[in-house]
Design an enzyme around this catalytic site. Structure first.
Site, PDB file in Angstrom:
ATOM      1  N   HIS A  62      46.062  18.143  42.297  1.00 12.13           N
ATOM      2  CA  HIS A  62      45.513  18.517  40.983  1.00 12.13           C
ATOM      3  C   HIS A  62      46.520  18.142  39.906  1.00 12.13           C
ATOM      4  O   HIS A  62      47.643  17.724  40.209  1.00 12.13           O
ATOM      5  CB  HIS A  62      45.140  20.001  40.948  1.00 12.13           C
ATOM      6  N   HIS A  64      48.212  19.855  37.563  1.00 11.50           N
ATOM      7  CA  HIS A  64      49.280  20.694  36.997  1.00 11.50           C
ATOM      8  C   HIS A  64      50.601  19.932  37.116  1.00 11.50           C
ATOM      9  O   HIS A  64      50.838  19.222  38.108  1.00 11.50           O
ATOM     10  CB  HIS A  64      49.359  22.053  37.701  1.00 11.50           C
ATOM     11  N   ASP A  66      53.602  20.543  37.874  1.00 13.02           N
ATOM     12  CA  ASP A  66      54.518  20.671  39.026  1.00 13.02           C
ATOM     13  C   ASP A  66      54.034  19.878  40.243  1.00 13.02           C
ATOM     14  O   ASP A  66      54.684  19.873  41.291  1.00 13.02           O
ATOM     15  CB  ASP A  66      54.756  22.148  39.398  1.00 13.02           C
ATOM     16  N   HIS A 142      41.132  26.828  42.178  1.00 17.84           N
ATOM     17  CA  HIS A 142      42.301  26.972  41.317  1.00 17.84           C
ATOM     18  C   HIS A 142      41.831  26.971  39.864  1.00 17.84           C
ATOM     19  O   HIS A 142      40.628  26.893  39.593  1.00 17.84           O
ATOM     20  CB  HIS A 142      43.265  25.811  41.633  1.00 17.84           C
ATOM     21  N   ASP A 212      47.889  25.084  45.933  1.00 15.65           N
ATOM     22  CA  ASP A 212      47.379  25.768  44.750  1.00 15.65           C
ATOM     23  C   ASP A 212      45.917  26.173  44.873  1.00 15.65           C
ATOM     24  O   ASP A 212      44.989  25.482  44.460  1.00 15.65           O
ATOM     25  CB  ASP A 212      47.621  24.919  43.495  1.00 15.65           C
ATOM     26  N   HIS A 270      55.502  26.921  47.842  1.00 16.67           N
ATOM     27  CA  HIS A 270      55.078  27.074  46.445  1.00 16.67           C
ATOM     28  C   HIS A 270      55.428  28.473  45.961  1.00 16.67           C
ATOM     29  O   HIS A 270      54.667  29.119  45.237  1.00 16.67           O
ATOM     30  CB  HIS A 270      53.569  26.789  46.325  1.00 16.67           C
TER      31      HIS A 270
HETATM   32 ZN    ZN Z   1      51.614  24.395  41.483  1.00 13.51          ZN
HETATM   33 ZN    ZN Z   2      48.417  24.518  39.979  1.00 12.64          ZN
END
Ligand code: ZN
Ligand code: ZN
Length: 303
Positions: A62, A64, A66, A142, A212, A270
């Site tokens: 995804h 995001h 990070d 998520h 996530d 994570h």
């Molecule tokens: Zn993450």
């Molecule tokens: Zn995320």
């Protein structure tokens, strides 16, 4: 040959001295796959002395930061190292345009092809397949669209039982048919069952990457009987409300998924940067599932 998973980052959102952000490298006999690509990931390949030039497919769960900010640096490093092999990137639509803009802005003219394969999160589907493995993507739950990935080995051929071959006269042209599972038919018409000629197949390898997601048992059908399950565990039970609000999971929830999926081994990671000591994650996961590994940066898992 065994598969190897290298943990390149086991923390979430904010990097700490001990934990960088998401990235895992899966090496099989024939493939080198990178799952997520956090900031500065190419430095970690150097730090851990990992060969990364052979990475041929990158899977981005995804968008995001990070999980994605390392893509541009890594591609640039490949470019500087004079890569010519195409690089496949599996991601939601949009990353192709961002890459195009960044490389235009930085006046980087890549000598290799970037091939984008769009994910979508409507259902489980095969996104890559060859004679050795197949890779599925499947929806996670998520705050933004997010996919998990399941890599599973294919059964190529059965191994022949040497003792049987030595004691019976099997024509050469039959060997590959037997390895594919056919029963043997003798000249006089007698049929010998394939199970008497071949050895039982070894258990097939598989790896699932569930990055996530909130607790989402709908994924279980997609990862059933997986050998190594990576599932995020951002919070402990004390912070379950945070997990619910931010659509992440607790370690105990990750372990519930491992139990439901009948996984062999659960790898959790994570971890939120607020936790210095993660023993509590292992303790809480072990209440639901017996075989738990807590990810550490630089860790290798061979399976
Ligand atoms: Zn993450
Ligand atoms: Zn995320």
């Amino acid at each position: 040959m065994d598969w190897n998973l290298k943990i390149l980052g086991s923390g979430s959102a904010l990097p700490t001295n001990k934990r960088k952000l998401s990235g895992q490298l899966l090496n099989t006999q024939y493939h080198s796959f990178l799952f997520d690509c956090s900031e500065g990931i190419q430095f970690r390949f150097k730090e851990y002395n990992v060969k990364f030039f052979s990475i041929n497919r990158i899977f981005i769960s995804h968008f995001h930061g990070d999980h994605i900010f390392g893509v541009f640096g890594l591609i640039t490093t490949f470019h500087m190292l004079k890569r010519t092999e195409p690089l496949f990137i599996y991601a939601f639509k949009g990353l192709d345009k961002v890459c195009e803009d960044i490389f235009k802005l930085t006046n980087t003219k890549l000598e290799f092809e970037l091939i984008f394969v769009y994910l979508n999160d409507d259902r489980d589907k095969v996104i890559f397949e060859d004679e050795h493995i197949e890779v599925h993507s499947f929806p996670l739950k998520h705050r933004i669209p997010c996919c998990g990935f399941f890599v599973k080995e294919k059964l190529n051929h059965l191994n022949l039982n040497k003792e049987f071959l030595e004691n019976n006269d099997i024509p050469l042209d039959w060997l590959s048919r037997l390895q594919k599972g056919e029963d043997f038919v003798k000249n006089d018409g007698e049929i010998i069952s394939n199970s008497k000629i071949t050895l039982p197949p070894r258990p097939l390898k598989s790896f699932a990457y569930c990055s996530d997601t909130s607790f989402f048992p709908e994924i279980v059908d997609s990862i059933k009987n997986v050998k190594l399950l990576y599932h995020e565990a951002t919070f402990d039970n004390e912070h379950q409300k945070d997990a619910i609000n931010k659509l992440h999971s607790t370690a105990e929830e990750a372990a519930k998924i491992a139990t439901l999926a009948n996984a062999d081994t659960l790898l959790i990671g994570h971890f939120s940067s607020r936790f210095i000591n993660i023993n509590i994650f292992k303790e809480e996961a072990k209440m639901q599932f017996y075989n738990v590994i807590c990810a550490e940066d630089g860790m290798d898992i061979t399976f």
